[in-house]
Scaffold this active site. Structure first.
Site, mmCIF file in Angstrom:
data_model
loop_
_atom_site.group_PDB
_atom_site.id
_atom_site.type_symbol
_atom_site.label_atom_id
_atom_site.label_comp_id
_atom_site.label_asym_id
_atom_site.label_seq_id
_atom_site.Cartn_x
_atom_site.Cartn_y
_atom_site.Cartn_z
ATOM 1 C CB CYS A 81 -0.921 0.004 1.210
ATOM 2 S SG CYS A 81 -2.084 1.378 1.164
ATOM 3 C CG HIS A 122 -2.899 5.523 0.480
ATOM 4 N ND1 HIS A 122 -3.495 4.279 0.393
ATOM 5 C CD2 HIS A 122 -3.324 6.059 1.666
ATOM 6 C CE1 HIS A 122 -4.266 4.099 1.460
ATOM 7 N NE2 HIS A 122 -4.196 5.153 2.235
ATOM 8 C CG ASP A 166 -6.711 4.677 -3.555
ATOM 9 O OD1 ASP A 166 -6.724 5.765 -2.937
ATOM 10 O OD2 ASP A 166 -5.735 3.915 -3.583
ATOM 11 C CB CYS A 196 -4.225 3.432 -6.328
ATOM 12 S SG CYS A 196 -3.919 1.782 -5.673
ATOM 13 C CB THR A 225 0.044 -0.893 -5.189
ATOM 14 O OG1 THR A 225 -1.317 -0.685 -4.803
ATOM 15 C CG2 THR A 225 0.904 -1.025 -3.946
HETATM 16 O O1 PYC Z 1 -1.816 3.419 -2.588
HETATM 17 O O2 PYC Z 1 -1.148 1.379 -2.983
HETATM 18 C C1 PYC Z 1 -2.000 2.192 -2.613
HETATM 19 C C2 PYC Z 1 -3.315 1.682 -2.167
HETATM 20 C C3 PYC Z 1 -3.751 0.387 -2.214
HETATM 21 C C4 PYC Z 1 -5.044 0.382 -1.688
HETATM 22 C C5 PYC Z 1 -5.359 1.664 -1.327
HETATM 23 N N1 PYC Z 1 -4.278 2.434 -1.632
#
Ligand code: PYC
Length: 315
Positions: A91, A93, A238, A242, A244
């Site tokens: 994750c 964020h 999200d 995001c 990822t």
């Molecule tokens: O930012 O990787 C991210 C993420 C995954 C799920 C919510 N945010």
């Protein structure tokens, strides 16, 4: 659980997406790799997740992060991420949220820091004013043109990629990627996810593709190259671009010859908040993404878990 349990948490948001970091009071996870500790948290202590992110203390969009002992040398902490339905793998964020939280606590200052996550070690670089860069885990495109039949939509084609979670990336199909279409985008991506599962389409390791991304043109090409909508595993979207998911996007762009090493890609979210990303080459044709964004601490609290409370562990 005898008596009251108290959890110290720090809340933040990264480009609009919340992270609640549990900084103390969590269960003893018995050491070992963060991936092993994640399994133990899921099997033996799911109360921690539900208490922190479910109502009445949390809400469906809340992502939690439990700090834990790292096993990799040189890491300042380990971290396990969770949401309204279970444990996440990576994750980004949330990693940015952890970085500003540790800075808020005076535990780290500007510079580079390694953090162990369940999918590998990431390196954060903390700048001024909440700016955080995350060098993410190696990312790659697994399937270049994958077609699935989606009820009421017909054939939908996309790419399957790993960026720390498994993603299906769709461009130019489904409802237009605009904030006024969040309900329609949620319905569309939920159907896509179910169709992928029905047809046994998985990530390279057999893992479920539990994040679906739809891309469209940016609202303002001077601030972003693309705008996305990202469906997370618990049917929430999200609010950030995001991290990822942006890593998966960078891997696909690079695999398609559309992004060179070091070139910047600006990914806007459905709220028009932006992450900047670039890649360098890793091993085995995989790319190492660098994702830059901003996070803000916006709360500090002690959560009180009273066993006489019928909603002590959330609903
Ligand atoms: O930012 O990787 C991210 C993420 C995954 C799920 C919510 N945010």
């Amino acid at each position: 659980m005898p008596g009251l349990t108290k959890l110290q948490v720090i809340d933040s948001h990264t480009a609009g997406e919340p992270t609640r970091v549990v900084v103390s009071g969590g269960p003893e996870l018995g050491g070992g790799s963060v991936a092993d500790q994640r399994l133990r948290l899921a099997e033996e202590h799911d109360w921690l997740r539900t208490s922190c992110v479910s109502e009445p203390r949390g809400h469906d969009a809340m992502v939690g992060a439990l700090l834990c002992e790292p096993s990799e040398s040189g890491c300042i902490t380990g971290v396990i991420f969770f949401n309204n339905v279970g444990l996440l793998q990576g994750c980004v964020h949330g990693t940015m949220g952890v970085a500003v939280t540790l800075a808020h606590l005076g535990q780290i200052s500007e510079g580079n820091h390694r953090i162990e996550t369940p999918v590998g070690v990431v390196e954060v670089s903390l700048g001024q004013d909440g700016l955080v860069s995350v060098e993410n885990v190696a990312s790659f495109r697994h399937g270049g043109e994958v077609t699935v039949n989606v009820p009421e939509w017909g054939e939908v084609s996309g790419e399957v990629a790993w960026g720390g979670n498994w993603f299906f990336l769709v461009e130019g199909q489904g409802p237009p990627v605009e904030a006024s279409n969040i309900d329609a985008l949620t319905d569309f991506t939920w159907e896509v996810r179910k169709a992928l599962k029905r047809d046994g389409i998985t990530g390279e390791d057999g893992g479920e593709i539990d994040h679906i991304e739809v891309f469209g043109p940016p609202s303002d090409p001077t601030i972003a190259d693309s705008r996305n909508f990202v469906l997370c595993p618990g049917k929430e979207y999200d609010r950030s671009p995001c991290g990822t998911g942006t890593s998966a996007k960078l891997a696909c762009l690079h695999a398609a010859g559309k992004l060179e090493e070091g070139q910047t890609w600006r990914q806007a979210s459905i709220l028009d908040t932006v992450f900047e990303g670039s890649v360098r080459m890793g091993d085995d044709e995989r790319v190492i993404p660098m994702i830059r964004g901003k996070a803000w601490v916006n709360g500090e609290a002690t959560l009180i878990l009273d066993p006489t409370d019928p909603f002590c562990f959330g609903v």
